[in-house]
Design an enzyme around this catalytic site. Structure first.
Site, short mmCIF file in Angstrom:
data_model
loop_
_atom_site.label_atom_id
_atom_site.label_comp_id
_atom_site.label_asym_id
_atom_site.label_seq_id
_atom_site.Cartn_x
_atom_site.Cartn_y
_atom_site.Cartn_z
N HIS A 135 0.84 -1.21 0.00
CA HIS A 135 0.00 0.00 0.00
C HIS A 135 0.87 1.26 0.00
O HIS A 135 0.66 2.18 -0.80
CB HIS A 135 -0.91 -0.03 1.24
N GLU A 136 1.86 1.31 0.88
CA GLU A 136 2.70 2.50 0.98
C GLU A 136 3.58 2.68 -0.25
O GLU A 136 3.78 3.81 -0.72
CB GLU A 136 3.55 2.46 2.26
N HIS A 145 -5.73 6.91 -2.11
CA HIS A 145 -6.66 5.94 -1.53
C HIS A 145 -7.80 5.67 -2.50
O HIS A 145 -8.24 6.56 -3.23
CB HIS A 145 -7.18 6.43 -0.19
#
Length: 183
Positions: A135-136, A145
């Site tokens: 995700h990061e 997002h």
């Protein structure tokens, strides 16, 4: 001549971090982004980022350290640390990234525990780590997002939401990742 787009991701332990965790993060980043990712030599724990009254680490100075001297290179960095991570305006974060930048950091601290504070099984911990690391890194690549509740790019307010995420991107985020790495 400056490198065009990201070419390689370094996963850097910040302080003493389990090498299995580093390897799992690197392998999942490589699998889900298609970019090479390798474990790097450990850096010292970022004591200068410690907010003593909170006993947490401010993610912003850590991101600045990780992104230093990377302009013009194809190198991206993901730092992994055991210490609890926060932003001054948030009580904690699992990770933080420079969206469209060069660096991200992930804390293993809260990923190791259940809602009751008890340690979780290793497989649960490693799956959480993989989700947050990918995700990061996707944020570094420029993704924001996602509104798809099961997508790995959905915002997680806590462990329950993190655990419910699918270990992968929705079709739109998958396409965006492919576009970003081919730039």
């Amino acid at each position: 001549m400056a490198a065009r787009g990201p070419r390689h991701i370094e996963v850097i332990p910040l302080g003493r971090v389990d090498q299995v965790a580093v390897a799992v993060a690197a392998a999942n980043i490589q699998t889900f982004t298609g970019l090479p990712a390798d474990a790097a030599e450990a850096w010292p724990e970022p004591e200068h980022a410690l907010l003593h009254p909170r006993m947490q680490y401010n993610a912003m100075p850590i991101l600045n350290d990780l992104s230093a001297n990377l302009q013009g290179s194809g190198l991206l960095r993901l730092g992994l640390m055991n210490g609890d991570l926060c932003l001054p305006i948030l009580s904690y974060v699992f990770g933080e990234a420079q969206v469209g930048g060069r660096a991200a950091v992930v804390s293993l601290h809260r990923l190791r525990r259940g809602p009751d504070g008890q340690p979780v099984r290793t497989d649960i911990f490693l799956e959480r780590l993989a989700k947050v690391a990918v995700h990061e890194v996707a944020h570094i690549l420029g993704l924001r997002h996602c509104r798809a509740p099961e997508c790995l790019m959905a915002f997680s307010l806590g462990l329950k939401q993190l655990d419910a995420l699918f270990m992968g991107f929705c079709r739109d985020c998958e396409n965006e990742i492919r576009c970003r790495i081919s730039e």
